[in-house]
Design an enzyme around this catalytic site. Structure first.
Site, mmCIF file in Angstrom:
data_model
loop_
_atom_site.group_PDB
_atom_site.id
_atom_site.type_symbol
_atom_site.label_atom_id
_atom_site.label_comp_id
_atom_site.label_asym_id
_atom_site.label_seq_id
_atom_site.Cartn_x
_atom_site.Cartn_y
_atom_site.Cartn_z
ATOM 1 N N VAL A 118 0.837 -1.195 0.000
ATOM 2 C CA VAL A 118 0.000 0.000 0.000
ATOM 3 C C VAL A 118 0.877 1.251 0.000
ATOM 4 O O VAL A 118 0.912 2.010 -0.961
ATOM 5 C CB VAL A 118 -0.964 0.020 1.209
ATOM 6 C CG1 VAL A 118 -1.771 1.325 1.241
ATOM 7 C CG2 VAL A 118 -1.904 -1.178 1.166
ATOM 8 N N CYS A 119 1.599 1.453 1.079
ATOM 9 C CA CYS A 119 2.329 2.708 1.292
ATOM 10 C C CYS A 119 3.478 2.897 0.316
ATOM 11 O O CYS A 119 3.833 4.032 -0.013
ATOM 12 C CB CYS A 119 2.826 2.772 2.733
ATOM 13 S SG CYS A 119 1.519 2.496 3.939
#
Length: 206
Positions: A118-119
């Site tokens: 995600v990040c």
């Protein structure tokens, strides 16, 4: 013909480091690497950036919430303020983060993030879509398990992101042991690698 921007090697003058969401609340749940190894890799990457005076941007997703603050060594070593996002999951959607990257004038972004899927993934995809050359430093990033890591690496490479490791980034930035930063980078290797660290420590002991 290969785009020359993507064929060009990393140098201390053409890259920026982005450290994304290395927050204490996220790091406790990681399962794709031993915590001690991951921390060592993160320190290796940020000390590499410090050794060559690479500009850096640090960001955190709502650090007052469950994700917690950024690993304290990161801003301490890099000497950069943390861009605290108000709620954007994709750091690239944060105007402050994106502006900080753009302000460096550099098109190569060395990126690491927690969590990887995600990040790191989302801003890497967004930056590539806008013409940046992104290096995703997998061993200075972390996620829930090896399966998630492997799936994410496939998606990164499909999008044209360069999947790499922190020691490879160091070697590419150095390029030549006679480089003005060669000694400082060699000492980063000595401190943060295992087997090759023994080689470097033996050399410096002469």
């Amino acid at each position: 013909m290969t785009d020359r921007k993507y064929a060009e090697m990393l140098t201390p003058d053409n890259a920026v480091l982005a450290m994304i969401d290395h927050q204490t609340g996220l790091m406790v749940g990681l399962g794709d690497e031993h915590p001690t190894v991951l921390k060592n890799n993160i320190l290796g990457l940020i000390n590499t950036a410090k050794a060559v005076d690479l500009p850096s941007v640090i960001t955190a997703s709502m650090p007052q919430g469950p994700n917690g603050p950024v690993m304290p060594e990161i801003p301490e070593i890099l000497g950069s303020e943390v861009v605290e996002r108000e709620g954007e999951i994709n750091a690239w959607d944060s105007i402050a983060f994106k502006n900080a990257i753009e302000a460096t004038g550099r098109k190569k972004i060395i990126m690491a993030g927690i969590v990887t899927d995600v990040c790191l993934l989302f801003p890497a995809l967004s930056a590539v879509a806008e013409g940046y050359d992104v290096y995703a430093v997998i061993d200075a990033s972390g996620t829930w398990n090896k399966t998630v890591q492997e799936v994410t690496m496939h998606r990164l490479t499909q999008a044209g992101v360069k999947v790499t490791t922190w020691a490879s980034v160091l070697a590419e930035l150095m390029n030549d042991w006679r480089h003005p930063h060669g000694d400082a980078l060699g000492r980063v290797l000595a401190e943060h690698t295992t087997k090759y660290g023994y080689v470097m420590n033996s050399h410096f002991a002469k």
